[in-house]
Design an enzyme around this catalytic site. Structure first.
Site, mmCIF file in Angstrom:
data_model
loop_
_atom_site.group_PDB
_atom_site.id
_atom_site.type_symbol
_atom_site.label_atom_id
_atom_site.label_comp_id
_atom_site.label_asym_id
_atom_site.label_seq_id
_atom_site.Cartn_x
_atom_site.Cartn_y
_atom_site.Cartn_z
ATOM 1 N N ASN A 9 -96.543 52.951 66.207
ATOM 2 C CA ASN A 9 -98.200 52.756 66.081
ATOM 3 C C ASN A 9 -98.668 51.280 66.733
ATOM 4 O O ASN A 9 -99.904 51.987 66.944
ATOM 5 C CB ASN A 9 -98.350 53.358 64.926
ATOM 6 C CG ASN A 9 -97.553 54.676 63.932
ATOM 7 O OD1 ASN A 9 -97.544 55.211 64.356
ATOM 8 N ND2 ASN A 9 -96.377 54.529 63.507
ATOM 9 N N THR A 10 -98.430 50.343 66.612
ATOM 10 C CA THR A 10 -98.950 49.366 66.549
ATOM 11 C C THR A 10 -98.558 48.718 67.848
ATOM 12 O O THR A 10 -99.585 49.018 69.471
ATOM 13 C CB THR A 10 -98.423 48.250 66.213
ATOM 14 O OG1 THR A 10 -98.632 49.109 64.182
ATOM 15 C CG2 THR A 10 -99.798 47.335 65.700
ATOM 16 N N TYR A 95 -79.543 65.731 58.031
ATOM 17 C CA TYR A 95 -81.324 65.918 57.476
ATOM 18 C C TYR A 95 -81.784 67.144 57.281
ATOM 19 O O TYR A 95 -81.639 67.720 57.948
ATOM 20 C CB TYR A 95 -82.462 64.170 58.322
ATOM 21 C CG TYR A 95 -83.299 64.332 57.648
ATOM 22 C CD1 TYR A 95 -83.085 62.669 57.611
ATOM 23 C CD2 TYR A 95 -84.688 64.451 57.842
ATOM 24 C CE1 TYR A 95 -83.957 61.937 56.725
ATOM 25 C CE2 TYR A 95 -85.669 63.450 57.944
ATOM 26 C CZ TYR A 95 -84.767 62.106 56.619
ATOM 27 O OH TYR A 95 -86.223 61.774 56.594
ATOM 28 N N ASP A 104 -87.764 57.323 67.454
ATOM 29 C CA ASP A 104 -87.358 55.517 67.676
ATOM 30 C C ASP A 104 -86.186 55.513 66.344
ATOM 31 O O ASP A 104 -84.845 54.561 66.972
ATOM 32 C CB ASP A 104 -88.416 54.930 67.057
ATOM 33 C CG ASP A 104 -89.072 55.600 65.775
ATOM 34 O OD1 ASP A 104 -89.165 56.371 65.210
ATOM 35 O OD2 ASP A 104 -89.704 53.927 64.854
ATOM 36 N N THR A 179 -101.823 27.118 49.544
ATOM 37 C CA THR A 179 -102.333 29.065 49.716
ATOM 38 C C THR A 179 -101.449 29.203 50.852
ATOM 39 O O THR A 179 -100.727 30.558 50.598
ATOM 40 C CB THR A 179 -103.826 29.589 49.656
ATOM 41 O OG1 THR A 179 -104.581 28.726 48.450
ATOM 42 C CG2 THR A 179 -103.816 30.531 49.273
#
Length: 250
Positions: A9-10, A95, A104, A179
């Site tokens: 997706n990325t 499944y 994947d 932070t």
């Protein structure tokens, strides 16, 4: 030579295999709007199309499947095998609806079983953090899907006005003095703890306390160093799975 392509997706990861040897790899951003012609231009700057005898593809972005098919026919003039229903994987899939499982996840399990034996648990750090399980009998039996590191951190930064994005690196200590260090600590130790907790639950349910754990994905090294359950980091596990599936279907 075989071009193995993992379209996430990325990011999209490409690997060129000479026999069973991974000769070269590339990592590029996934663009859902990219056309086959644009893919031709992109890959033309990376490798010689005459060197490609076949392409094995795993994609979690169905829109791009047709574009990769166009590239295979017009640029490489080579056959393309897209992992999906009807493709032999060499691993039984237990499944409820095998069509729902991302390709994947299947090729990761195929490679992990081949390289590390069964039972084995694959942790893939991508857009989501995927846990995929191969049983002691060598069957793919499902897994766990959790928000990915970058996805989780982007959501945090978007909702908290006073927080800023940080580099994904190891903090100097668990207790952050700034932070930025606190965010980095939460990222590294938070996801390491998540992995260890989920792996422990999987092992108990599987009744396999010694099931090996293999991590892959871009941020696997960062988290694995602080996990008590991850035993191996295999950055190109998915590409190896694609090669094995290709060989099985030749």
């Amino acid at each position: 030579m075989l071009l193995a392509v993992d379209v996430g997706n990325t990011q999209t990861v490409l690997g060129l295999f000479e026999g069973d040897r991974l000769a070269d790899t590339w990592r590029v951003a996934t663009d859902r709007s990219r056309t086959g012609d644009e893919l031709v231009v992109l890959l033309g700057g990376l490798l010689d199309p005459d060197a490609v005898d076949g392409i094995c593809l795993s994609t979690t972005v169905p829109l791009l499947l047709r574009e990769w098919e166009r590239l295979a026919g017009r640029w490489a003039h080579a056959p393309l095998l897209a992992v999906g229903p009807g493709v032999r994987t060499g691993i039984p899939i237990r499944y409820d609806d095998p069509r729902e499982v991302g390709p994947d996840r299947i090729v990761n399990s195929v490679a992990a079983k081949e390289r590390y034996g069964a039972p084995v648990i694959v942790v893939d750090f991508g857009t989501s953090t995927n846990f995929d399980v191969v049983s002691p009998e060598g069957e793919y039996v499902g897994g766990v899907l959790a928000p990915g590191i970058e996805t989780s951190m982007d959501a945090l930064f978007a909702r908290a006005a006073r927080l800023v994005k940080v580099d994904y690196v190891e903090p100097p200590s668990v207790i952050g003095k700034t932070t930025v260090a606190g965010l980095q600590s939460g990222l590294v130790y938070g996801f390491a703890g998540q992995v260890d907790g989920i792996v422990g639950a999987i092992r108990r349910e599987l009744d396999a306390p010694a099931a090996r754990v293999v991590a892959t994905g871009g941020l696997a090294d960062l988290v694995a160093a602080h996990s008590t359950t991850i035993e191996e980091v295999d950055p190109f596990l998915t590409l190896e799975g694609l090669r094995l599936v290709w060989e099985l279907n030749r």
